[in-house]
Motif scaffolding. Structure first.
Motif, mmCIF file in Angstrom:
data_model
loop_
_atom_site.group_PDB
_atom_site.id
_atom_site.type_symbol
_atom_site.label_atom_id
_atom_site.label_comp_id
_atom_site.label_asym_id
_atom_site.label_seq_id
_atom_site.Cartn_x
_atom_site.Cartn_y
_atom_site.Cartn_z
ATOM 1 N N ILE A 21 42.707 38.186 28.523
ATOM 2 C CA ILE A 21 43.390 38.551 29.765
ATOM 3 C C ILE A 21 42.709 37.912 30.962
ATOM 4 C CG2 ILE A 21 43.837 40.480 31.346
ATOM 5 C CD1 ILE A 21 44.376 42.222 28.889
ATOM 6 N N VAL A 22 41.407 37.915 30.952
ATOM 7 C CA VAL A 22 40.648 37.393 32.098
ATOM 8 C C VAL A 22 40.953 35.916 32.332
ATOM 9 C CG1 VAL A 22 38.335 36.936 32.987
ATOM 10 C CG2 VAL A 22 38.806 39.085 31.787
ATOM 11 N N GLU A 23 40.847 35.126 31.287
ATOM 12 C CA GLU A 23 41.105 33.692 31.411
ATOM 13 C C GLU A 23 42.545 33.425 31.830
ATOM 14 O OE1 GLU A 23 40.862 29.601 28.687
ATOM 15 O OE2 GLU A 23 40.570 31.572 27.773
ATOM 16 N N GLU A 24 43.479 34.143 31.249
ATOM 17 C CA GLU A 24 44.885 33.937 31.588
ATOM 18 C C GLU A 24 45.161 34.269 33.056
ATOM 19 O OE1 GLU A 24 47.600 32.733 30.190
ATOM 20 O OE2 GLU A 24 46.737 32.229 28.241
ATOM 21 N N ALA A 25 44.602 35.365 33.535
ATOM 22 C CA ALA A 25 44.820 35.759 34.934
ATOM 23 C C ALA A 25 44.219 34.739 35.893
ATOM 24 C CB ALA A 25 44.237 37.139 35.187
ATOM 25 N N LYS A 26 43.029 34.277 35.570
ATOM 26 C CA LYS A 26 42.367 33.304 36.444
ATOM 27 C C LYS A 26 43.080 31.958 36.416
ATOM 28 C CE LYS A 26 37.712 35.301 36.406
ATOM 29 N NZ LYS A 26 36.283 35.110 36.005
ATOM 30 N N ASN A 27 43.443 31.492 35.222
ATOM 31 C CA ASN A 27 44.099 30.188 35.110
ATOM 32 C C ASN A 27 45.461 30.160 35.795
ATOM 33 O OD1 ASN A 27 41.951 29.190 33.659
ATOM 34 N ND2 ASN A 27 42.943 29.347 31.662
ATOM 35 N N ARG A 28 46.119 31.311 35.852
ATOM 36 C CA ARG A 28 47.431 31.379 36.487
ATOM 37 C C ARG A 28 47.342 31.658 37.986
ATOM 38 N NH1 ARG A 28 51.703 31.994 32.626
ATOM 39 N NH2 ARG A 28 50.869 31.931 30.495
ATOM 40 N N GLY A 29 46.122 31.859 38.486
ATOM 41 C CA GLY A 29 45.926 32.033 39.924
ATOM 42 C C GLY A 29 46.390 33.368 40.465
ATOM 43 N N PHE A 30 46.466 34.375 39.624
ATOM 44 C CA PHE A 30 46.918 35.683 40.085
ATOM 45 C C PHE A 30 45.822 36.345 40.930
ATOM 46 C CE2 PHE A 30 49.612 35.951 35.980
ATOM 47 C CZ PHE A 30 50.639 35.241 36.592
ATOM 48 N N SER A 31 46.248 37.138 41.912
ATOM 49 C CA SER A 31 45.278 37.750 42.818
ATOM 50 C C SER A 31 45.083 39.243 42.587
ATOM 51 C CB SER A 31 45.684 37.518 44.273
ATOM 52 O OG SER A 31 46.950 38.099 44.539
ATOM 53 N N LYS A 32 46.172 39.956 42.195
ATOM 54 C CA LYS A 32 46.038 41.401 42.009
ATOM 55 C C LYS A 32 47.098 41.894 41.037
ATOM 56 C CE LYS A 32 45.693 45.766 44.579
ATOM 57 N NZ LYS A 32 45.767 46.402 45.923
ATOM 58 N N ALA A 33 46.695 42.800 40.150
ATOM 59 C CA ALA A 33 47.608 43.355 39.152
ATOM 60 C C ALA A 33 47.951 44.795 39.472
ATOM 61 C CB ALA A 33 46.979 43.300 37.766
ATOM 62 N N GLN A 56 34.717 43.987 35.359
ATOM 63 C CA GLN A 56 33.569 43.145 35.040
ATOM 64 C C GLN A 56 33.736 41.716 35.529
ATOM 65 O OE1 GLN A 56 33.394 43.651 30.786
ATOM 66 N NE2 GLN A 56 32.903 45.840 30.954
ATOM 67 N N ASN A 57 34.975 41.307 35.704
ATOM 68 C CA ASN A 57 35.236 39.920 36.091
ATOM 69 C C ASN A 57 35.810 39.787 37.506
ATOM 70 O OD1 ASN A 57 34.852 38.023 33.534
ATOM 71 N ND2 ASN A 57 35.667 40.000 32.825
ATOM 72 N N GLY A 58 35.690 40.854 38.282
ATOM 73 C CA GLY A 58 36.093 40.806 39.677
ATOM 74 C C GLY A 58 37.576 40.598 39.909
ATOM 75 N N LEU A 59 38.410 41.074 38.992
ATOM 76 C CA LEU A 59 39.857 40.925 39.137
ATOM 77 C C LEU A 59 40.444 42.212 39.730
ATOM 78 C CD1 LEU A 59 40.662 39.183 35.728
ATOM 79 C CD2 LEU A 59 40.595 38.121 37.994
ATOM 80 N N ALA A 60 41.128 42.078 40.847
ATOM 81 C CA ALA A 60 41.653 43.233 41.572
ATOM 82 C C ALA A 60 42.864 43.835 40.856
ATOM 83 C CB ALA A 60 42.042 42.820 42.988
ATOM 84 N N TYR A 61 42.983 45.165 40.967
ATOM 85 C CA TYR A 61 44.127 45.847 40.358
ATOM 86 C C TYR A 61 44.265 47.249 40.931
ATOM 87 C CZ TYR A 61 40.696 48.521 37.652
ATOM 88 O OH TYR A 61 39.659 49.340 37.294
ATOM 89 N N GLU A 62 45.424 47.832 40.766
ATOM 90 C CA GLU A 62 45.655 49.258 40.973
ATOM 91 C C GLU A 62 46.393 49.772 39.745
ATOM 92 O OE1 GLU A 62 47.077 50.758 44.722
ATOM 93 O OE2 GLU A 62 46.144 49.092 45.835
ATOM 94 N N VAL A 63 46.326 51.085 39.532
ATOM 95 C CA VAL A 63 46.902 51.687 38.325
ATOM 96 C C VAL A 63 48.081 52.588 38.685
ATOM 97 C CG1 VAL A 63 46.480 53.223 36.354
ATOM 98 C CG2 VAL A 63 44.710 51.603 37.092
ATOM 99 N N TYR A 64 49.171 52.427 37.953
ATOM 100 C CA TYR A 64 50.295 53.364 37.998
ATOM 101 C C TYR A 64 50.384 54.009 36.623
ATOM 102 C CZ TYR A 64 55.049 55.220 38.218
ATOM 103 O OH TYR A 64 56.144 56.053 38.172
ATOM 104 N N ASP A 65 50.072 55.302 36.537
ATOM 105 C CA ASP A 65 49.962 55.958 35.225
ATOM 106 C C ASP A 65 50.951 57.105 35.048
ATOM 107 O OD1 ASP A 65 48.908 57.902 36.854
ATOM 108 O OD2 ASP A 65 46.958 58.025 35.842
ATOM 109 N N SER A 66 52.079 57.038 35.742
ATOM 110 C CA SER A 66 53.050 58.134 35.686
ATOM 111 C C SER A 66 54.168 57.926 34.662
ATOM 112 C CB SER A 66 53.674 58.355 37.069
ATOM 113 O OG SER A 66 52.687 58.776 37.992
#
Length: 383
Positions: A21-33, A56-66
């Motif tokens: 997931i980490v490599e894919e997110a970085k290679n695709r240039g995504f900023s926040k999940a 661990q890899n400094g990738l920004a995100y927020e969680v929707y758990d509803s």
């Protein structure tokens, strides 16, 4: 006429797959999940296997758990609002079919706001724009939602499920990691596994089936049949095989459709919140009996894939019975109920269930046409 195949851009399959997931997110240039999941997967620290990687890899995100089982129009709208508010540019779905289906609806509407009512997505809809990019991480071995162009949402007001089919909703990357499925209890393992078997058998016998999908479905039947009992017993190899088998089934049925097992199972989820895999498993052998006359020699190959010996020495009637018996035996061995009464269905609801099943998007793909009366008689025979 040409046959269309739609699959993920990329898939990682096997224990430890989520590390990619980490490599894919970085290679695709995504900023926040926006991570879409449910409260149980957060509570039992399944979702954290992914969010810890992001941290661990400094990738920004927020969680929707509803998200809840059989996700509703309201849940989709709530998740869409969360996506817009948090400024995410991609989605990570963690869960079984419910979180992944919810994520597909969010992603499609975010890219195609004219469908914000959600219900207008019902059926085969070719939305103008591709979904917001989705990374899909299944935690059950059954729905194959990570590789399909289908998703199912519940309209609570009308007490019905509706199926959405759109090639633009497929996740761009699937991470099919059996380690993410290791916490599934026995009952859920059995139910989702029988859901996967239903996908494979219905996909193999549907009107739109063809050689490439037949290959996928027969292999999926073989893998699931040899592995589900071991997976339910908690054996690691069984779980790894089931993760693969359900994905292979999804590759096939997503492109050719299903039949009346699913058409009959969907209303049970809408009326009673019945787990989808349980509903499919209870209904499957009865529909196989109904469909048998319209399947040519296919039940011989189903029986063979399920490990039945000497199928070439059987008559058509014998190998059709052998295939159905093999399904019944597997279902019994993993503890699936045998009747609709056992799973809380009310006899007075059967006519309404039949009407809903007849209108379901999966029904036309069945190898043998079924009227409302046929469907009602099937429900009665299973009751």
């Amino acid at each position: 006429m040409a046959n269309r195949m739609v699959l993920n851009e990329t898939s990682y399959i096997g224990a430890g797959a989520i590390a990619s997931i980490v490599e894919e997110a970085k290679n695709r240039g995504f900023s926040k999940a926006l991570v879409v999941t449910d409260k149980d997967l957060v509570k039992f620290q399944v979702a954290s296997k992914v969010t810890d990687l992001l941290d661990q890899n400094g990738l920004a995100y927020e969680v929707y758990d509803s998200v809840k089982a059989n996700p509703t129009v309201a849940i989709v709208k709530d998740g869409l609002n969360k996506f817009k508010a948090c400024g995410a540019d991609y989605l990570i779905a963690i869960g079984g079919g419910s979180p992944i289906d919810t994520t597909k609806a969010i992603g499609i509407i975010a890219a195609n706001p004219e469908y914000a009512d959600v219900v207008s997505l019902e059926g085969a809809v070719n939305t103008p724009n591709k979904s917001v990019p989705i990374f899909a991480v299944p935690t059950t071995a059954g729905t194959a939602a990570e590789v399909t162009i289908n998703y199912v949402i519940t309209d609570e007001e009308k007490k019905r499920k509706f199926v959405c089919v759109d090639p633009h909703d497929i996740p761009v990357v699937a991470f099919v990691d059996s380690d993410m499925m290791s916490s599934m209890p026995k009952g859920l393992t059995a139910a989702t596994g029988m859901d996967a078997l239903t996908h494979a058998i219905e996909g193999y016998t549907t009107k739109a089936a063809w050689e490439l999908t037949d290959m996928m479905h027969l292999k999926a039947i073989e893998i699931i049949s040899r592995s589900l009992r071991a997976a339910v017993a908690g054996e690691k190899l069984g779980r790894e095989d089931m993760a693969l088998g359900q994905y292979v089934a999804g590759m096939g049925f997503s492109n050719v459709g299903l039949g009346i097992v699913h058409a009959m199972a969907h209303p049970l989820g809408a009326f009673y919140d019945t787990p989808h895999g349980v509903a499919n498993a209870v209904i499957l052998p009865y529909v196989m009996e109904y469909n048998a006359s319209a399947t040519g020699e296919k039940y011989r190959e189903i029986a063979r894939a399920m490990g039945v010996s000497n199928v070439d020495g059987m008559s058509q009637e014998e190998y059709r019975k052998a295939a159905i018996d093999a399904v019944k035996q597997l279902s019994e061995d993993v503890g699936i109920p045998k009747t609709l009464r056992e799973i809380g269905v009310k006899e007075e609801d059967l006519p309404a269930l039949a009407e809903s099943a007849f209108a379901d998007a999966c029904a036309p793909g069945n190898p043998k046409d079924a009227s409302v009366e046929d469907l009602l008689n099937l429900y009665k025979s299973i009751y």
